[in-house]
Design an enzyme around this catalytic site. Structure first.
Site, PDB file in Angstrom:
ATOM      1  N   LYS A 105       4.611  -2.235   8.227  1.00 11.66           N
ATOM      2  CA  LYS A 105       5.853  -1.249   7.759  1.00 11.66           C
ATOM      3  C   LYS A 105       7.236  -2.591   7.951  1.00 11.66           C
ATOM      4  CE  LYS A 105       8.372   3.368   8.805  1.00 11.66           C
ATOM      5  NZ  LYS A 105       8.504   4.496   8.920  1.00 11.66           N
ATOM      6  N   SER A 143      11.399   2.389   3.352  1.00 10.15           N
ATOM      7  CA  SER A 143      10.577   1.007   3.885  1.00 10.15           C
ATOM      8  C   SER A 143       9.172   0.935   2.544  1.00 10.15           C
ATOM      9  CB  SER A 143       9.626   1.593   5.311  1.00 10.15           C
ATOM     10  OG  SER A 143       9.068   2.443   5.014  1.00 10.15           O
ATOM     11  N   ILE A 165       1.089  -1.044  -0.251  1.00 10.07           N
ATOM     12  CA  ILE A 165       0.119   0.308  -0.001  1.00 10.07           C
ATOM     13  C   ILE A 165       1.325   1.534   0.475  1.00 10.07           C
ATOM     14  CG2 ILE A 165      -2.150  -1.116   1.366  1.00 10.07           C
ATOM     15  CD1 ILE A 165      -1.021  -0.111   3.785  1.00 10.07           C
ATOM     16  N   GLY A 166       2.116   1.017   0.073  1.00  9.71           N
ATOM     17  CA  GLY A 166       2.247   2.260  -0.022  1.00  9.71           C
ATOM     18  C   GLY A 166       4.916   2.624   0.266  1.00  9.71           C
ATOM     19  N   GLY A 190       8.072   3.977   0.855  1.00 10.15           N
ATOM     20  CA  GLY A 190       9.496   5.533   0.836  1.00 10.15           C
ATOM     21  C   GLY A 190      10.149   4.895   0.518  1.00 10.15           C
ATOM     22  N   GLY A 191      11.607   5.930   1.171  1.00  3.00           N
ATOM     23  CA  GLY A 191      12.898   6.313   0.472  1.00  3.00           C
ATOM     24  C   GLY A 191      13.985   4.979   1.334  1.00  3.00           C
ATOM     25  N   ASP A 193       7.545  17.225  12.413  1.00  2.31           N
ATOM     26  CA  ASP A 193       6.943  17.407  10.317  1.00  2.31           C
ATOM     27  C   ASP A 193       5.553  17.086  10.103  1.00  2.31           C
ATOM     28  OD1 ASP A 193       8.457  17.047   7.895  1.00  2.31           O
ATOM     29  OD2 ASP A 193       8.501  14.741   8.093  1.00  2.31           O
ATOM     30  N   VAL A 227       5.087  -0.673   2.447  1.00  4.94           N
ATOM     31  CA  VAL A 227       3.775  -0.665   3.903  1.00  4.94           C
ATOM     32  C   VAL A 227       3.086  -1.482   3.067  1.00  4.94           C
ATOM     33  CG1 VAL A 227       2.143   0.326   5.166  1.00  4.94           C
ATOM     34  CG2 VAL A 227       4.458   1.541   4.905  1.00  4.94           C
TER      35      VAL A 227
END
Length: 265
Positions: free
Chosen positions: A32, A15, A9-10, A12-13, A129, A17
């Site tokens: 994750k 990891s 579902i996702g 990132g740089g 953040d 998910v």
């Protein structure tokens, strides 16, 4: 063996998910995964993840995800957490542009509540953040704050932060190191920059890198909301709202804030 992976579902740089199902509990979770291969400084990454999960494990708030389990194997580090149905506000901005100010104020009030919860922990937690991609909009209209990778516990003895953490454009001046320590007022700046982006559709991370009064972009926007965002995003922390309750009060009364009554005060 406990969780069955359903889909990715996702990403990132560092990891990936996944959506996973715990068949016994008949419940969906987000997993994750951070892999060691391709990570030059996996130990540093791992320490960051442990810090993130340690912070989240202590927290219980309706606008925050809960950490359920942490599984470390030879080549991966897995964090099992609440699956947050919805999509990040950055997607909403990409698809629809500037958002109605009533929506933005409603989201900001929820974020004020969760930030105030973090700031009143012992020791206080500074999130550092807040930005549209870290805020999930759920189908019921509520928001959840995700990604605690840059959060830290406030250390009174520290004079300044050693590293710049946060996202340029949303980050407060003190997040660039050498300008004092980040504290609750840093989160207020980040939230102000996020409100600015949501209500104008103009990304503070892109040229002109300037947070103009919002009514320069759209004269139909509320003067009260403009004043709130300007106060949140003052360069000097002393000139901002000093805590989230002050900000929440003004957000709840933004329609009645008018410049004349402000000047009388």
């Amino acid at each position: 063996g406990k969780y069955e992976i359903l889909s990715k579902i996702g990403q990132g740089g560092m990891s990936v998910v996944y959506l996973a199902m715990n068949r016994k509990a008949n419940k969906q979770w987000a997993v994750k995964e951070v892999r060691k291969d391709g990570q030059k400084d996996f130990e540093v990454v791992k320490q960051g993840l442990i810090a993130e999960t340690d912070i989240l494990k202590k927290l219980h708030h309706p606008n925050l995800p809960s950490i359920i389990d942490i599984i470390e194997t030879g080549d991966t580090f897995l964090i099992i957490m609440d699956f947050i149905e919805g999509k990040p506000l950055s997607d909403t901005l990409r698809e629809y542009g500037a958002q109605p100010q009533d929506y933005v104020v409603e989201w900001a009030k929820q974020l004020c509540d969760v930030l105030n919860y973090l700031h009143t922990r012992t020791p206080p937690i500074v999130y550092r953040d807040t930005k549209p991609s870290n805020i999930m909009l759920k189908p019921d209209g509520s928001v959840t704050m995700i990604d605690f990778g840059t959060a830290r516990e406030y250390k009174e003895q520290n004079m300044a932060d050693t590293t710049c953490l946060g996202t340029q454009g949303y980050a407060a001046p003190e997040q660039y190191g050498g300008h004092g320590q980040t504290d609750a007022r840093t989160d207020i700046y980040n939230l102000g920059a996020t409100m600015y982006h949501l209500v104008t559709g103009h990304n503070p991370c892109e040229p002109p890198y300037e947070l103009y009064p919002i009514r320069q972009w759209n004269p139909a926007l509320s003067e009260g909301l403009e004043m709130i965002i300007l106060k949140c995003t003052q360069r000097n922390p002393e000139d901002r709202y000093q805590n989230c309750m002050e900000l929440l009060y003004d957000l709840e009364h933004y329609n009645s804030i008018d410049s004349k009554s402000r000047m009388k005060k």
